[in-house]
Motif scaffolding. Structure first.
Motif, PDB file in Angstrom:
ATOM      1  N   LEU A 121       0.832  -1.197   0.000  1.00  0.00           N
ATOM      2  CA  LEU A 121       0.000   0.000   0.000  1.00  0.00           C
ATOM      3  C   LEU A 121       0.872   1.255   0.000  1.00  0.00           C
ATOM      4  O   LEU A 121       0.627   2.190  -0.763  1.00  0.00           O
ATOM      5  N   SER A 122       1.905   1.264   0.845  1.00  0.00           N
ATOM      6  CA  SER A 122       2.805   2.420   0.889  1.00  0.00           C
ATOM      7  C   SER A 122       4.166   1.997   1.433  1.00  0.00           C
ATOM      8  O   SER A 122       4.275   1.057   2.225  1.00  0.00           O
ATOM      9  N   VAL A 123       5.196   2.726   0.965  1.00  0.00           N
ATOM     10  CA  VAL A 123       6.571   2.496   1.405  1.00  0.00           C
ATOM     11  C   VAL A 123       7.152   3.835   1.827  1.00  0.00           C
ATOM     12  O   VAL A 123       7.047   4.818   1.087  1.00  0.00           O
ATOM     13  N   SER A 124       7.756   3.881   2.996  1.00  0.00           N
ATOM     14  CA  SER A 124       8.436   5.103   3.417  1.00  0.00           C
ATOM     15  C   SER A 124       9.539   5.419   2.421  1.00  0.00           C
ATOM     16  O   SER A 124      10.400   4.584   2.143  1.00  0.00           O
ATOM     17  N   ASN A 125       9.498   6.625   1.839  1.00  0.00           N
ATOM     18  CA  ASN A 125      10.477   6.986   0.823  1.00  0.00           C
ATOM     19  C   ASN A 125      11.884   7.129   1.387  1.00  0.00           C
ATOM     20  O   ASN A 125      12.832   7.293   0.634  1.00  0.00           O
ATOM     21  N   GLY A 126      12.015   7.087   2.718  1.00  0.00           N
ATOM     22  CA  GLY A 126      13.332   7.246   3.322  1.00  0.00           C
ATOM     23  C   GLY A 126      14.105   5.962   3.495  1.00  0.00           C
ATOM     24  O   GLY A 126      15.269   6.000   3.893  1.00  0.00           O
ATOM     25  N   ILE A 127      13.493   4.809   3.201  1.00  0.00           N
ATOM     26  CA  ILE A 127      14.213   3.565   3.480  1.00  0.00           C
ATOM     27  C   ILE A 127      15.294   3.317   2.433  1.00  0.00           C
ATOM     28  O   ILE A 127      15.149   3.688   1.267  1.00  0.00           O
ATOM     29  N   ARG A 128      16.372   2.685   2.871  1.00  0.00           N
ATOM     30  CA  ARG A 128      17.500   2.360   2.008  1.00  0.00           C
ATOM     31  C   ARG A 128      17.996   0.959   2.369  1.00  0.00           C
ATOM     32  O   ARG A 128      17.651   0.411   3.424  1.00  0.00           O
ATOM     33  N   ALA A 129      18.842   0.395   1.523  1.00  0.00           N
ATOM     34  CA  ALA A 129      19.416  -0.923   1.787  1.00  0.00           C
ATOM     35  C   ALA A 129      20.154  -0.908   3.122  1.00  0.00           C
ATOM     36  O   ALA A 129      20.890   0.024   3.432  1.00  0.00           O
ATOM     37  N   GLY A 130      19.929  -1.946   3.924  1.00  0.00           N
ATOM     38  CA  GLY A 130      20.561  -2.047   5.230  1.00  0.00           C
ATOM     39  C   GLY A 130      19.716  -1.536   6.365  1.00  0.00           C
ATOM     40  O   GLY A 130      20.047  -1.755   7.535  1.00  0.00           O
TER      41      GLY A 130
END
Length: 241
Positions: A121-130
């Motif tokens: 539904l939604s993904v926090s745009n701040g997430i990154r690998a790790g």
């Protein structure tokens, strides 16, 4: 004269007896301290986050038994080849949660799964690998709730063109390895690209639960970023182990 000599002999004998008793006390005290102490693994030097530890970087340090805490390494071989998740101070007892072998790779009980776009539904745009993320489930016929009590590690985040979402001039992973929070924040602010694909390290049980909830389209996932924080006792409260 004889009385004086006897007094001197008695005083000398008393002094010798006192020294003998004190010596026995010191030896017993040292023996008790030795019995109660443990040898813990410590770095020989400061180790930056992201560095891989070798045998030459580690040594042992005696520690009072009362100061020993669960999670401190007792065998240097356990730390060899591991990466420092956070900076390690010189002669600081090494805790297990501060080390990881391959931070982005799945553990022995996990596999890397790419979430189908229709499941999200939604993904926090701040997430990154790790990063560590918290997964919630939302649906018309389901009460919105947290899906797993534990955080999940992000293996990668990609755009629709299969490009890693990151700031190429200031990669987030390098800033994470250096423990530089300011650069990590700047990397998230300056990164370009909308997240289309998220790869998570999940156990089989976790993936099957996600699939059974979302495959008919009635439920979707909300993926929220959870920064690594430190507890008062020096244990990780919200990060990957």
């Amino acid at each position: 004269m004889k009385v004086r000599r006897n007094a001197l002999i008695s005083a000398a004998a008393a002094l010798m007896s006192g020294l003998l008793v004190y010596s026995i006390y010191v030896l017993q005290l040292r023996g008790i301290e030795h019995q109660d102490s443990v040898r813990v693994v410590v770095p020989k030097r400061f180790v930056a986050a992201g560095e891989r530890l070798g045998a030459d970087d580690l040594t042992y340090k005696p520690l009072a038994g009362s100061a020993y805490k669960e999670g401190m390494l007792l065998d240097a071989e356990e730390a060899e080849g591991m990466e420092a998740v956070v900076p390690l101070g010189e002669s600081e007892p090494v805790l297990k949660w501060k080390l990881d072998r391959y931070h982005l790779l799945p553990r022995e009980t996990e596999s890397t799964f790419q979430l189908p776009r229709e499941y999200v539904l939604s993904v926090s745009n701040g997430i990154r690998a790790g990063d560590s993320v918290v997964i919630y489930v939302s649906g018309d016929n389901t009460r919105s709730s947290r899906l797993f009590p534990e955080e999940v590690t992000v293996a990668s985040v990609k755009t629709s063109g299969n490009q890693e979402v990151d700031d190429m001039t200031n990669p987030n992973l390098l800033s994470l390895a250096d423990g530089d929070k300011e650069k990590m924040y700047a990397s998230r602010r300056n990164a370009n690209g909308m997240i289309e694909f998220v790869n998570l390290n999940l156990t089989e049980e976790q993936w099957l639960k996600i699939d059974s909830l979302c495959k008919d389209g009635t439920n979707k996932l909300v993926i929220a970023y959870r920064p690594l924080t430190m507890g008062t006792e020096g244990e990780a409260e919200g990060g990957a182990p």
